[in-house]
Design a protein around this motif. Structure first.
Motif, PDB file in Angstrom:
ATOM      1  N   GLN A 278       1.899 106.121  42.846  1.00 56.70           N
ATOM      2  CA  GLN A 278       0.788 106.600  42.045  1.00 56.70           C
ATOM      3  C   GLN A 278       0.417 105.578  40.976  1.00 56.70           C
ATOM      4  N   ARG A 279      -0.837 105.637  40.553  1.00 57.82           N
ATOM      5  CA  ARG A 279      -1.280 104.777  39.467  1.00 57.82           C
ATOM      6  C   ARG A 279      -0.557 105.209  38.191  1.00 57.82           C
ATOM      7  N   GLU A 280      -0.090 104.233  37.419  1.00 56.81           N
ATOM      8  CA  GLU A 280       0.661 104.544  36.208  1.00 56.81           C
ATOM      9  C   GLU A 280       0.162 103.725  35.023  1.00 56.81           C
ATOM     10  N   LEU A 281       0.342 104.287  33.850  1.00 54.86           N
ATOM     11  CA  LEU A 281      -0.022 103.599  32.621  1.00 54.86           C
ATOM     12  C   LEU A 281       0.919 102.420  32.374  1.00 54.86           C
ATOM     13  N   VAL A 282       0.352 101.311  31.932  1.00 53.84           N
ATOM     14  CA  VAL A 282       1.151 100.169  31.495  1.00 53.84           C
ATOM     15  C   VAL A 282       1.093 100.043  29.968  1.00 53.84           C
ATOM     16  N   ALA A 283      -0.115 100.050  29.435  1.00 50.32           N
ATOM     17  CA  ALA A 283      -0.278  99.900  27.989  1.00 50.32           C
ATOM     18  C   ALA A 283      -1.690 100.311  27.613  1.00 50.32           C
ATOM     19  N   CYS A 284      -1.862 100.707  26.344  1.00 50.19           N
ATOM     20  CA  CYS A 284      -3.192 101.050  25.864  1.00 50.19           C
ATOM     21  C   CYS A 284      -3.300 100.651  24.400  1.00 50.19           C
TER      22      CYS A 284
ATOM     23  N   VAL B 146       4.477 101.055  27.835  1.00 46.16           N
ATOM     24  CA  VAL B 146       5.510 101.926  28.404  1.00 46.16           C
ATOM     25  C   VAL B 146       6.858 101.212  28.363  1.00 46.16           C
ATOM     26  N   ASP B 147       7.916 101.989  28.436  1.00 45.88           N
ATOM     27  CA  ASP B 147       9.257 101.441  28.256  1.00 45.88           C
ATOM     28  C   ASP B 147       9.588 100.337  29.260  1.00 45.88           C
ATOM     29  N   SER B 148       9.097 100.467  30.483  1.00 42.86           N
ATOM     30  CA  SER B 148       9.453  99.499  31.528  1.00 42.86           C
ATOM     31  C   SER B 148       8.900  98.101  31.264  1.00 42.86           C
ATOM     32  N   VAL B 149       7.929  97.986  30.359  1.00 41.06           N
ATOM     33  CA  VAL B 149       7.343  96.670  30.088  1.00 41.06           C
ATOM     34  C   VAL B 149       7.523  96.242  28.638  1.00 41.06           C
ATOM     35  N   LYS B 150       8.076  97.103  27.809  1.00 43.54           N
ATOM     36  CA  LYS B 150       8.260  96.763  26.392  1.00 43.54           C
ATOM     37  C   LYS B 150       9.120  95.515  26.249  1.00 43.54           C
ATOM     38  N   GLY B 151       8.678  94.640  25.378  1.00 45.01           N
ATOM     39  CA  GLY B 151       9.390  93.380  25.174  1.00 45.01           C
ATOM     40  C   GLY B 151       8.979  92.296  26.145  1.00 45.01           C
ATOM     41  N   ARG B 152       8.244  92.666  27.188  1.00 44.69           N
ATOM     42  CA  ARG B 152       7.769  91.671  28.168  1.00 44.69           C
ATOM     43  C   ARG B 152       6.247  91.573  28.178  1.00 44.69           C
TER      44      ARG B 152
ATOM     45  N   LEU C 228      -3.868  91.625  28.523  1.00 43.40           N
ATOM     46  CA  LEU C 228      -2.492  92.012  28.785  1.00 43.40           C
ATOM     47  C   LEU C 228      -1.706  90.735  29.064  1.00 43.40           C
ATOM     48  N   GLN C 229      -0.892  90.344  28.092  1.00 48.13           N
ATOM     49  CA  GLN C 229      -0.018  89.189  28.278  1.00 48.13           C
ATOM     50  C   GLN C 229       1.258  89.675  28.931  1.00 48.13           C
ATOM     51  N   MET C 230       1.564  89.132  30.090  1.00 47.36           N
ATOM     52  CA  MET C 230       2.726  89.560  30.861  1.00 47.36           C
ATOM     53  C   MET C 230       3.708  88.404  30.984  1.00 47.36           C
ATOM     54  N   ASN C 231       4.872  88.556  30.391  1.00 44.09           N
ATOM     55  CA  ASN C 231       5.921  87.553  30.438  1.00 44.09           C
ATOM     56  C   ASN C 231       7.133  88.095  31.188  1.00 44.09           C
ATOM     57  N   SER C 232       8.014  87.209  31.586  1.00 47.61           N
ATOM     58  CA  SER C 232       9.248  87.600  32.288  1.00 47.61           C
ATOM     59  C   SER C 232       8.946  88.558  33.432  1.00 47.61           C
ATOM     60  N   LEU C 233       7.991  88.199  34.229  1.00 47.37           N
ATOM     61  CA  LEU C 233       7.555  89.083  35.316  1.00 47.37           C
ATOM     62  C   LEU C 233       8.647  89.269  36.358  1.00 47.37           C
ATOM     63  N   LYS C 234       8.686  90.476  36.897  1.00 53.04           N
ATOM     64  CA  LYS C 234       9.670  90.859  37.901  1.00 53.04           C
ATOM     65  C   LYS C 234       8.959  91.265  39.186  1.00 53.04           C
ATOM     66  N   PRO C 235       9.641  91.186  40.316  1.00 54.11           N
ATOM     67  CA  PRO C 235       8.994  91.624  41.570  1.00 54.11           C
ATOM     68  C   PRO C 235       8.467  93.054  41.493  1.00 54.11           C
ATOM     69  N   GLU C 236       9.137  93.908  40.744  1.00 55.67           N
ATOM     70  CA  GLU C 236       8.666  95.294  40.639  1.00 55.67           C
ATOM     71  C   GLU C 236       7.405  95.449  39.803  1.00 55.67           C
ATOM     72  N   ASP C 237       6.933  94.381  39.190  1.00 58.78           N
ATOM     73  CA  ASP C 237       5.649  94.405  38.489  1.00 58.78           C
ATOM     74  C   ASP C 237       4.487  94.175  39.452  1.00 58.78           C
ATOM     75  N   THR C 238       4.789  93.867  40.702  1.00 60.79           N
ATOM     76  CA  THR C 238       3.749  93.653  41.690  1.00 60.79           C
ATOM     77  C   THR C 238       2.925  94.916  41.879  1.00 60.79           C
TER      78      THR C 238
END
Length: 119
Positions: A44-50, A60-66, A80-90
């Motif tokens: 499902q579509r999920e919130l990342v940040a607002c 959201v907690d899964s991306v905080k600090g990154r 949206l600046q995305m650092n330390s990207l993980k495969p699950e961010d795909t």
């Protein structure tokens, strides 16, 4: 009507960075909250940040600090600046906007931009 145009997606290796941009145009007077959502295949579509027009931001907690959300009101653009990207961010990342100040899915959506994290 409000149009949202995302840019900045692509393919990046794990640990890499990307910056997404979303420019709003059209009848944007009064637009307040803007956000980023994502949808991975089969999920499902999920919130990342607002972020509100006044700069109150939530990630959201899964991306905080990154990930960091920011906006330039003069340019009607949210980032949206995305650092330390993980495969699950795909996922496909969607920009969202509304006239409210509440961080829930609003009435306007962009077309989405693909982010793929893979080695």
């Amino acid at each position: 009507q409000v149009q949202l145009a995302e840019s900045g997606g692509g393919l990046v290796q794990p640990g890499g960075s990307l910056r997404l941009s979303c420019a709003a145009s059209g009848s944007i007077f009064g637009i307040n909250v803007m956000g980023w959502y994502r949808q991975a295949p089969g999920k499902q579509r999920e919130l990342v940040a607002c972020i509100t027009r006044s700069g109150v931001a939530n990630e959201v907690d899964s991306v905080k600090g990154r990930f960091t959300i920011s906006r330039d009101n003069a340019k009607n653009t949210v980032y949206l600046q995305m650092n330390s990207l993980k495969p699950e961010d795909t996922a496909v990342y969607y920009c969202n906007a509304d006239f409210s100040v509440v961080c829930i899915p609003g009435r306007y959506w962009g077309q989405g931009t693909q982010v793929t994290v893979s080695s």
